[in-house]
Enzyme design. Structure first.
Site, PDB file in Angstrom:
ATOM      1  N   PHE A 424       0.448  -4.806  -1.330  1.00 47.42           N
ATOM      2  CA  PHE A 424      -0.808  -4.432  -1.832  1.00 47.42           C
ATOM      3  C   PHE A 424      -1.721  -3.874  -0.794  1.00 47.42           C
ATOM      4  O   PHE A 424      -1.610  -4.385   0.559  1.00 47.42           O
ATOM      5  CB  PHE A 424      -1.326  -5.627  -2.314  1.00 47.42           C
ATOM      6  CG  PHE A 424      -1.430  -5.998  -3.802  1.00 47.42           C
ATOM      7  CD1 PHE A 424      -1.068  -5.118  -4.675  1.00 47.42           C
ATOM      8  CD2 PHE A 424      -1.696  -7.278  -4.298  1.00 47.42           C
ATOM      9  CE1 PHE A 424      -0.933  -5.267  -6.018  1.00 47.42           C
ATOM     10  CE2 PHE A 424      -1.487  -7.474  -5.560  1.00 47.42           C
ATOM     11  CZ  PHE A 424      -1.220  -6.543  -6.591  1.00 47.42           C
ATOM     12  N   GLU A 425      -2.353  -3.049  -1.320  1.00 46.83           N
ATOM     13  CA  GLU A 425      -3.879  -2.226  -0.329  1.00 46.83           C
ATOM     14  C   GLU A 425      -3.157  -2.021   0.903  1.00 46.83           C
ATOM     15  O   GLU A 425      -3.837  -2.338   1.944  1.00 46.83           O
ATOM     16  CB  GLU A 425      -4.817  -3.424  -0.314  1.00 46.83           C
ATOM     17  CG  GLU A 425      -5.401  -3.423  -1.765  1.00 46.83           C
ATOM     18  CD  GLU A 425      -6.731  -4.637  -1.806  1.00 46.83           C
ATOM     19  OE1 GLU A 425      -7.117  -4.706  -0.749  1.00 46.83           O
ATOM     20  OE2 GLU A 425      -6.912  -5.236  -2.886  1.00 46.83           O
TER      21      GLU A 425
END
Length: 646
Positions: A424-425
């Site tokens: 994620f991210e």
């Protein structure tokens, strides 16, 4: 009429790097503890004494946490969300009524106006009840419409959208495409100017919250034309606009309740008034938003660590093997010690980074990235150790445990849910490169032209002169420092407590060693430095450990002087630092003694088919289909599965 969509950009590696470089925030207007650390300067004064929230921030935050805890305990059934892979509408509506959608939004727009510290505490609390709810709220506020509008929106945009985001409307952030991840130079979604509108065409993948969202932040490429600078640009898009289709709700190994999908835009008209910032600023807006937005992931890891510690303690006391509780066996005890010490460190890193973000005295772009990197890796290790401590019960699902009459402990779910945090991210690998680029920024600023093959001889001569001045002042300071003074940082060795001062002296010495190693590597590899990703990753990991050690010691001293757990905090900090120092020493050794060169040879052989014989003797259960789905712009041929919450 709108122009035909642009073809998917074809870019070289150098062009891709140039796009990313142009989006970087280049100036350092405020001090940065982590930036200084990578330069060999241990600026303890930037984080100690530990910054603290105001009394009003505490009052407001604690008041909301009390309400949120009551809601989670009475209205949230995490096991149900896991089984049905969906957050019930009534739960989401209840969160709206609480004001949870507007935790970070200013009260003048209807939000709660919580600080980053209390926002993260709220995410940790609600995420412990259901990780899917934590992701819903985080994606909405950390990277969705509220954060970029807070930083870059016009007064009119804030007045129009923020009240909706605070109370009723769910938002999502759309950057990734089927063939575009961390390489935005190849972004294919287009926004073609047409009068007072832009016309969007393209497909976005992994749109967390996208299935239920009312508002979207969409990154699209504006073609350059008369009166239009062009470039990657950010827009607020209403999901009920004609031409917006959610084509699929994706399913994953963990976080089964998240509303993540595939969204297609076909001739979607977006008013120019919905453009965030100028044309071409989209990627910079995205990266700046993520500076603090990334802190939501460490919050979930802190929550996981706390829960894992509770389960490990209770289970290891109840389970006996060979005449005594398993906690008293050294092999298990070492795991419990790791979980406890690392959880303390994770919370120290998160709270320090968040409070620094709230104070806004420091530039925390590196601290936020290090917090995300360190927490996602350590959070996963903590969950893995809990599964190991639980043995077969760790591998068994909570429903199965319940069915046969035992406590329904979702350890395997925790492991599945946490795995995505390393992706994620910004995946761990991308975070290594991003942080490494910031860590060597000072070197590239003074000596970058020396290693740039496209620079002229006169440019190189000027760079050489500037570099000479910089290094003549900088290098001598890396030889000796405060860490070599036996009584340095004496306040961190109060009577009757473990000696944290020794650990801080180690951090200071290691920071100088890290800076020397970076300089030597740049001198050795010069322009090829950017290809040495293994080396850069280890440099960053050392910096992450040093940052965590610093935060842990500072937090322990804060607790000693303000709360009743000072002795225990010092003990946890001491154990964490001892464990961390072992990891740091291993990483330093692997800077120069590693398998990077032979690994590259093996990779070349694998891709060339030299080892295909090794793949024989198995059956590939994969289904048919292309590796990457077709994302050709055009009208959707699928049913719209968008599901607004009513």
């Amino acid at each position: 009429m709108s122009a035909p969509p642009l073809k998917k950009p074809v870019v070289t590696e150098r062009e891709a790097r140039q796009v990313a470089e142009a989006a970087r925030e280049r100036d350092w207007r405020k001090p940065s503890f982590a930036k200084e650390l990578f330069l060999g300067r241990f600026r303890l004064d930037l984080i100690h004494p530990h910054p603290l929230p105001t009394d009003e921030a505490v009052r407001r935050g604690e008041q909301f946490l009390t309400k949120l805890r009551a809601f989670c305990e009475t209205k949230v059934d995490g096991a149900l969300i896991e089984r049905e892979a969906r957050i019930p509408d009534e739960v989401i509506n209840g969160l709206k009524e609480l004001g949870a959608l507007g935790m970070k939004i200013d009260p003048k727009y209807g939000g709660l106006g919580l600080t980053q510290v209390y926002y993260n505490k709220a995410l940790a609390l609600v995420g412990s009840a259901s990780p899917a709810i934590g992701v819903l709220l985080s994606a909405h506020q950390s990277i969705g419409v509220p954060q970029p509008l807070k930083l870059f929106g016009t007064p009119e945009q804030k007045q129009k959208f923020l009240p909706r985001c605070a109370r009723t409307d769910i938002s999502a952030f759309l950057l990734t495409e089927p063939d575009v991840g961390s390489d935005p130079a190849r972004l294919a979604t287009t926004a073609v100017p047409d009068g007072d509108d832009y016309v969007l065409d393209g497909v976005k993948l992994w749109t967390t919250n996208g299935v239920v969202a009312d508002l979207l932040v969409v990154m699209a490429r504006v073609p350059k034309s008369d009166g239009h600078k062009g470039g990657i640009t950010a827009f607020v898009v209403e999901t009920d606009t004609p031409g917006v289709t959610v084509e699929n709700r994706n399913a994953f190994m963990g976080l089964r309740g998240i509303e993540n999908g595939v969204t297609r835009f076909h001739q979607v008209r977006v008013p120019a008034a919905n453009r965030i910032g100028p044309e071409g600023a989209g990627l910079k807006i995205a990266l700046t938003t993520l500076n603090t937005g990334r802190l939501s992931l460490p919050a979930s890891c802190v929550a996981a660590g706390k829960w894992c510690l509770k389960i490990a303690r209770e289970w290891s006391q109840a389970r006996e093997q060979w005449g005594k509780p398993i906690a008293h066996h050294e092999a298990v005890g070492a795991k419990i010690s790791f979980i406890a010490a690392t959880t303390f460190a994770l919370e120290a890193v998160l709270d320090l980074s968040s409070q620094m973000a709230d104070e806004d005295r420091n530039d925390i772009r590196i601290e936020g990235a290090l917090a995300k990197l360190f927490a996602s890796e350590m959070g996963w290790r903590i969950a893995d150790e809990l599964v190991q401590i639980r043995g077969g019960r760790g591998f068994e699902t909570a429903d199965s445990l319940r069915a046969r009459g035992e406590r329904a402990v979702p350890a395997e779910q925790m492991l599945r849910d946490l795995r995505i945090n390393r992706i994620f991210e910004g995946s761990t690998e991308i975070m290594h490169l991003l942080i490494a680029r910031e860590a060597v920024d000072a070197h590239l600023s003074v000596a970058g032209d020396l290693i740039d093959p496209e620079k002229s001889l006169s440019d190189k001569a000027r760079a050489g002169a500037n570099a000479g001045v910089f290094y003549a002042k900088w290098l001598p300071k890396l030889v000796t420092g405060t860490g070599q003074l036996p009584r340095a940082y004496a306040e961190f060795h109060p009577t009757g407590h473990p000696d944290l001062a020794a650990h801080l002296r180690y951090v200071e010495r290691s920071a100088r060693k890290l800076a020397r190693s970076t300089f030597y590597a740049m001198s050795r590899w010069q322009g090829r430095m950017e290809t040495k990703q293994g080396f850069l990753g280890r440099i960053v990991d050392i910096g992450a450990e040093l940052f965590a050690m610093s935060a842990t010691c500072v937090r322990a001293e804060l607790l000693r002087t303000t709360e009743g757990h000072g002795r225990e905090a010092y003990q946890l900090a001491d154990v964490f630092c001892r464990q961390s120092r072992l990891r740091v020493e291993e990483l330093f050794g692997r800077l120069w003694s590693n398998t990077d060169d032979v690994d590259r040879k093996v990779v070349k052989g694998v891709l060339g088919g030299a080892y295909e014989w090794l793949e024989q003797g198995v059956i590939d259960p994969s289904g048919e289909g292309p590796w990457i789905a077709d994302a050709t712009p055009g009208a959707s041929e699928k049913e719209n599965v968008h599901r607004p919450i009513r």
